[in-house]
Design a protein around this motif. Sequence first.
Motif, short mmCIF file in Angstrom:
data_model
loop_
_atom_site.label_atom_id
_atom_site.label_comp_id
_atom_site.label_asym_id
_atom_site.label_seq_id
_atom_site.Cartn_x
_atom_site.Cartn_y
_atom_site.Cartn_z
N ARG A 49 0.83 -1.22 0.00
CA ARG A 49 0.00 0.00 0.00
C ARG A 49 0.86 1.26 0.00
O ARG A 49 1.93 1.27 0.58
CB ARG A 49 -0.85 0.03 1.27
N LEU A 82 -14.89 -13.32 3.36
CA LEU A 82 -14.29 -12.29 2.49
C LEU A 82 -15.09 -12.07 1.20
O LEU A 82 -14.70 -11.28 0.36
CB LEU A 82 -12.86 -12.74 2.15
N ALA A 85 -15.84 -8.68 -0.11
CA ALA A 85 -14.71 -7.84 -0.52
C ALA A 85 -14.37 -8.05 -2.00
O ALA A 85 -13.50 -7.38 -2.55
CB ALA A 85 -13.49 -8.16 0.34
N GLU A 186 -8.89 -4.80 -1.15
CA GLU A 186 -7.53 -4.35 -0.85
C GLU A 186 -6.49 -5.25 -1.51
O GLU A 186 -5.38 -5.43 -1.00
CB GLU A 186 -7.33 -4.30 0.67
N GLN A 189 -3.76 -9.90 -1.58
CA GLN A 189 -3.13 -10.26 -0.30
C GLN A 189 -4.16 -10.28 0.84
O GLN A 189 -3.90 -10.88 1.89
CB GLN A 189 -1.96 -9.32 0.02
N SER A 190 -5.34 -9.68 0.60
CA SER A 190 -6.42 -9.76 1.62
C SER A 190 -6.76 -11.22 1.90
O SER A 190 -7.13 -11.56 3.02
CB SER A 190 -7.72 -9.10 1.16
N LYS A 193 -4.21 -12.52 4.27
CA LYS A 193 -4.42 -11.98 5.63
C LYS A 193 -5.58 -12.68 6.30
O LYS A 193 -5.53 -13.02 7.48
CB LYS A 193 -4.69 -10.48 5.55
N ALA A 194 -6.66 -12.89 5.54
CA ALA A 194 -7.86 -13.52 6.13
C ALA A 194 -7.56 -14.96 6.55
O ALA A 194 -7.94 -15.37 7.65
CB ALA A 194 -9.00 -13.47 5.12
#
Length: 400
Positions: A49, A82, A85, A186, A189-190, A193-194
């Motif tokens: 980011r 997710l 998203a 996002e 890579q979300s 992370k999840a």
Amino acid sequence: MSSIMQNDVVVVGGGISGLSLAYYSVKAGMKTTLIEKDDSTGGSFSSPRHRVGGREFWLELGAHTCYSSYKNLLDIVEGCGLIDAITPRAKVPFSLYKDGEVKSLVSSLNIAELLLSAPKIFSLKKSGLSVKDYYSKIVGHKNYNEIISHFFNAVPSQVTDDFPADLMFKSREKRKDVLKNYTFAEGLQSIAKAISASRGLNVFTSREVVSIQEENGKYIVITSDGTTYASKVLALAVPSSVASRLLGTVKPAIAEHLGLLGAATVDSVGVVIRKENLDLKPVAALISPNDLFFSAVSLDTVPHDNFRGFAFHFRPGFDHNTKMTRICEVLRIAPSKIEKTFTRINTVPSLCLGHHEWLEKTDTLLKGQKNLLLTGNYFGGMAIEDCVSRSKSEFSRVSL
Ligand SMILES: Cc1cc2nc3c(=O)[nH]c(=O)nc-3n(C[C@H](O)[C@H](O)[C@H](O)COP(=O)(O)OP(=O)(O)OC[C@H]3O[C@@H](n4cnc5c(N)ncnc54)[C@H](O)[C@@H]3O)c2cc1C
């Protein structure tokens, strides 16, 4: 043994292959630890980011697109909460960058040659043919050599002439309730992370696994900081060369077999530029035949009010200045207009004809191995769904 962390499953490697295997493992109620050498999980899912004031922009240094046919991935996405998203990708073209100009793919093709060749698609089978053998018959030799091969090379960032045609692009059944192609709010890579946040999953980052031993029917995994993990099941989700090295003393025959595979490194540089500083029309990616880079993948697919981003995937071996100079030439900007730079090196397999036989031998070698699981992008293909499918089928072999 008291200071050794005891586990049911230890997964080495925190890309989507290792993460999906860890997901199945915690869902099955097993005490699971995942060890990753980088400072975050994701591997080829890398969505760094750039924040300025209250504004945030992200770009993809690796994988960028998922499809409605990624059913196993979607099950995990749903399981991690997710699904909301999921974000559509704007329809912008994949373009050719040649002689300093951006050109459309279709207008660059020799249409007469294409029309003459295309009917072969109904009779020619991919099985047993290389990408070059198959696709040069489908699109014509000239079209293949001058245009199409460069689009294929851009997929795994290496020359794909010798790849097995049936492992390059697969047709899979699609889910009708999901966008045909998509990303996440996002970035991909979300997903990493999840999954990493799954209840019951221990994740250790910035720890490189340096050695594996076997003791009393358990695997002992040792990381670069000297920490030791014991486990009934060992899952290796690292590039084949790393798996080969780690198994060298405990499973020499498998290590030797893994060592037969080749791989390429993808040297990626991501740049963020303010919108007003760039003249280039929105594109999904630029493919540049015989250039320093295989592709420049843009984030124009997820338009931002202030910024645009490009990940240039270079052939290995160029120094940073050479790469930055080429990026500025292609984007027609001064170096000072680059707001932020990210770098990453990924490993992708170099598959070739004979891979199916290699896979059969792998299965034979693993049959006698209790609770050693091998997953990654070098089995049934390198698409995200291939990685998740491999992890799913490997996990089904676990017997505690
Ligand atoms: C530039 C690029 C673009 C792509 N685009 C797409 C796309 O749009 N759609 C698609 O479907 N596929 C795409 N792919 C393919 C797909 O993303 C990859 O094949 C997949 O993500 C690989 O996942 P993996 O877990 O097998 O390997 P990796 O993501 O490489 O993960 C392996 C992990 O193991 C870790 N590791 C290595 N050695 C050790 C060690 N000794 N100890 C601990 N950890 C270790 C690494 O740090 C890494 O995190 C792309 C790939 C690349 C490189």
